[in-house]
Design an enzyme around this catalytic site. Sequence first.
Site, PDB file in Angstrom:
ATOM      1  N   GLU A   1       0.814  -1.221   0.000  1.00 42.93           N
ATOM      2  CA  GLU A   1       0.000   0.000   0.000  1.00 42.93           C
ATOM      3  C   GLU A   1       0.848   1.273   0.000  1.00 42.93           C
ATOM      4  OE1 GLU A   1      -2.907  -0.097   3.154  1.00 42.93           O
ATOM      5  OE2 GLU A   1      -4.151  -1.528   2.080  1.00 42.93           O
TER       6      GLU A   1
ATOM      7  N   GLU B   1      -6.619  -7.264  -1.095  1.00 44.11           N
ATOM      8  CA  GLU B   1      -7.319  -7.113   0.181  1.00 44.11           C
ATOM      9  C   GLU B   1      -8.763  -6.706  -0.058  1.00 44.11           C
ATOM     10  OE1 GLU B   1      -5.676  -4.720   3.287  1.00 44.11           O
ATOM     11  OE2 GLU B   1      -3.670  -5.558   3.062  1.00 44.11           O
TER      12      GLU B   1
HETATM   13  C1  LIG Z   1      -5.915   2.568   2.842  1.00 45.28           C
HETATM   14  C2  LIG Z   1      -6.381   1.688   3.920  1.00 45.28           C
HETATM   15  O1  LIG Z   1      -7.341   1.949   4.598  1.00 45.28           O
HETATM   16  N1  LIG Z   1      -5.695   0.599   4.078  1.00 45.28           N
HETATM   17  C3  LIG Z   1      -6.021  -0.389   5.052  1.00 45.28           C
HETATM   18  C4  LIG Z   1      -6.474  -1.590   4.341  1.00 45.28           C
HETATM   19  O2  LIG Z   1      -6.746  -2.585   5.216  1.00 45.28           O
HETATM   20  C5  LIG Z   1      -5.625  -3.018   5.867  1.00 45.28           C
HETATM   21  C6  LIG Z   1      -6.041  -4.157   6.700  1.00 45.28           C
HETATM   22  O3  LIG Z   1      -7.145  -3.804   7.477  1.00 45.28           O
HETATM   23  C7  LIG Z   1      -5.063  -1.904   6.726  1.00 45.28           C
HETATM   24  O4  LIG Z   1      -3.858  -2.335   7.261  1.00 45.28           O
HETATM   25  C8  LIG Z   1      -4.825  -0.699   5.879  1.00 45.28           C
HETATM   26  O5  LIG Z   1      -4.512   0.375   6.673  1.00 45.28           O
END
Ligand SMILES: CC(=O)N[C@H]1CO[C@H](CO)[C@@H](O)[C@@H]1O
Length: 864
Positions: free
Chosen positions: A184, A253
């Site tokens: 991410e 995810e």
């Molecule tokens: C952008 C965001 O909200 N990312 C989240 C996505 O989900 C994962 C797992 O819950 C989080 O770690 C991230 O922060």
Amino acid sequence: MRGGAVAVALDLLLIVAAATPFCFGANVTYDHRGLVIGGRRRVLISGSIHYMRSTPQMWSDLLQKSKDGGLDAVQTFVFWNLHEPIRGQYDFTGRKDLVKFVKLAGEAGLMVHLRIGPYACAEWNYGGFPMWLHFIPGIVLRTDNEPFKAEMKRFTAKIVNMMKEENLYASQGGPIILSQIENEYGNIDSAYGKSAQTYISWAASMAVSLDTGVPWVMCQQSDAPNPIINACNGFYCDKFTPNANNKPKMWTENWSGWFSSFGDPVPRRPAEDTAFSTARFYQLGGSFLNYYMYHGGTNFGRTSGGPFITTSYDYDAPIDEYGLLRQPKWGHLKDVHNAVKLCEEALVATDPTTTSLGPKLEATVYQTESGLCAAFLANVDDQSDATVNFSGHSYHLPAWSVSILPDCRTVAINTAKINSVATISKFVPQLLQNDKTSEDAFSGWSWINEPVGISSNSAFTKPGLQEQINTTADKSDYLWYSLSTTIKGDEPFLKDGSQTMLHVNSLGHGLYAFINGQLAGSAKGNYSDPSVYVDIPINLVSGENKIDLLSLTVGLQNYGAFYDTKGAGVTGPVQLKGSLNQSTIDLSSKLWTYQIGLRGEELGLFTGSSSEWITQPTLPKNQPLVWYKTTFEAPTGSSPVAINFLGMGKGQAWINGQSIGRYWPRRVASNAGCTGSCNYRGSFSPSRCMKNCGHPTQQFYHVPRSWLQPGSNTMVLFEEMGGDPTQISFATRETGSICSHISETHPIPLNTWIISDEETRKQAQPTLSLDCPLDNQVISEIKFASFGTPQGVCGSFSHGECSGKEALSTVEKACIGLRSCSIIVSADTFGDPCGGIAKSLAVEASCKWLDPHEDAYSGSIRSL
Ligand SMILES: CC(=O)N[C@H]1CO[C@H](CO)[C@@H](O)[C@@H]1O
Ligand SMILES: *[C@@H]1O[C@H](CO)[C@@H](O)[C@H](O)[C@H]1NC(C)=O
Ligand SMILES: *[C@@H]1O[C@H](CO)[C@@H](O)[C@H](O)[C@H]1NC(C)=O
Ligand SMILES: *[C@@H]1O[C@H](CO)[C@@H](O)[C@H](O)[C@H]1NC(C)=O
Ligand SMILES: *[C@@H]1O[C@H](CO)[C@@H](O)[C@H](O)[C@H]1NC(C)=O
Ligand SMILES: CC(=O)N[C@H]1CO[C@H](CO)[C@@H](O)[C@@H]1O
């Protein structure tokens, strides 16, 4: 002989599933339609299980339930700080046994997506980075920085080599088909300026150079360099497109639910909406989807991040924190997976063609010249149901739903119509059996008071206020800030009518202020704002006054640009303020004495084996800073075990020396935002369907069965704010009721669909099935049954205006004494209580453990 047909169908389904195991020993590549494994293009369904959030004793069961739920793969992060707590000292034992987890997944017939990261996020302490990274001179994390890149490369290579040595990559015959580097980063990379791009190119080529024989992905990284696949994370990813034509559309995810944090209500995501997002993804060309989480588990020890992430990482996932199936979510998604799998041949053979069937109505067809055809019909309107005309036939599409037609003609499933059973899982109180037989079950408590302020030889003195994480290196949640200050008799603070306030500014996450040894006040931040600004009314005396501030962290930040440098603790100002004359004394730059951690931590009290435990004169209740100890016998049976900490404040708990995490039952979720019912129609957000408003965010805490032993077990607690340990109780996690609600317009059960030809399918009718969750259970009672227009949800069904008289006895006849049963939902079975009205059958039943002496029809299915 409909019943017979259904029974045969189930058996055949098992054979079909067993006959197509994953073929290991294959090179993995990809093209624009999907991963290509051993030369075969695949549509894959995956789910996240983080091995360290459960115990090795739970893994096989969790993996089997994943396989049974229709997953092809499991995905896990590798948490660096768990495996290399001290630089160069690796730990892969117990819950950290990554190799064992990957092997067990392979044995269960599952592929593995290994997200090495090594940045993980994941609501895990410090995002998975070891704290020692922070102290390497000149280091800047997650950017083009030589010291960081050297460490990242070393750890990534370490994990890759470990996997290679065990032949765990698919290219070597193992289950790992995919890896991940970074995580991410695209969400936050702009904050790192130009270095972000050079870092990502470096990370990509570093990963590729490790030569795993399987592809790498980066998620949320639209500029992922070739050959890295960029993938999508979110609640919906149907609109996502990869950054090159030769890359498949992958969703790393899919948030099956959401995490919870202390002080906030607990989010839920309805099964119908999760199923909708899944079906939409495959409808619009998706080829790989991963549920985040499929089993969330528990943040044992001090592993939760946030700050303020709860110890439970249940996530409203298809398998609950305790390893029980969350129904109907698990079962409904399983049906969606099976329907998608029926389409796989068509999905991988061609690109989809989508046409409009009206406003917010879409038909997508995967059709080949060779005669393969699969179709998805979607109604993305969040209000209105619709009836559409597709290929000369008419289909009813509830609002916010997708129908999957594996033959372009017959509906195998509609995402808004659940065929699966629902269950109510509950905590059943269990008597805490002390091994000391005594009238009072809790007389077995002993305790040690944790001293207020400085008690350790390792305490040190520094001028000014020190940031906490730099000071403690996260060795403990706790840091004492102490000083003595002299107040002269004529100071305005001591005058009649003056109320002195202690003002403290802290980056967070919590604070207890003691004045002359007495707790004067406390304050805590929350997930959205961890900092603490507080004015505590205090009483000072003439002469020496001792000020002891216990500052605490509640899990370190895990997300955001430069999250690793956010800091915590009392950074000031700290002031004494009098109400008369606005007089202020600033203590910020005085000489403070610091102590990292508690005396009890230094002594290792958590093991229970100290000679200091006392039982006289009286058990302290509702007093801050107390260590408690008791022994108990574990609840009998094999159901998962939880401790109900109601009555306690906040602290940490250990069972036989194992930390079950931070407990905080006194933190009550805000009162607003929960809705009695949850409308799945429309774009989901975590605040949409919350529960626990006005109740503790987390009251029950998981104790893995394998941490308990026969006979006497030891429990040690450290209570910060004050609680009454005699109120603690044990519970087991059990399935209460099982329910199902099926209408005459439901699609026929998928297993019937799979084995029968089109003619038989047309004859088949919607069927209500009930299954007890465990093998050695049978249906013991039908609590509710209504055929007509019943209302409500599992646990609170009620009869509608139209309700046949015979429903209860008919269902009883079909189901009592059996592990599972199924009933055709039609007026032929029940008689017609109200002609011309669409009817449904709702049933609530309970299961009991099968008496081993009783001869049940185990394994067989009696059907009507
Ligand atoms: C952008 C965001 O909200 N990312 C989240 C996505 O989900 C994962 C797992 O819950 C989080 O770690 C991230 O922060
Ligand atoms: C994988 O690819 C390599 C290189 O092309 C080849 O030598 C090997 O035989 C392939 N392995 C399998 C299992 O197909
Ligand atoms: C569907 O549309 C076709 C073509 O317009 C029409 O012939 C047919 O009657 C329609 N069917 C239904 C069920 O509405
Ligand atoms: C979190 O704390 C901040 C600052 O005290 C407060 O304004 C906010 O309402 C709190 N949020 C929640 C969800 O409690
Ligand atoms: C921690 O210490 C480092 C090195 O002295 C400093 O650069 C950094 O700002 C400190 N972090 C915080 C949050 O105060
Ligand atoms: C130290 C000081 O300024 N004391 C003054 C505080 O205010 C009271 C009432 O106004 C005065 O009487 C004090 O002299």
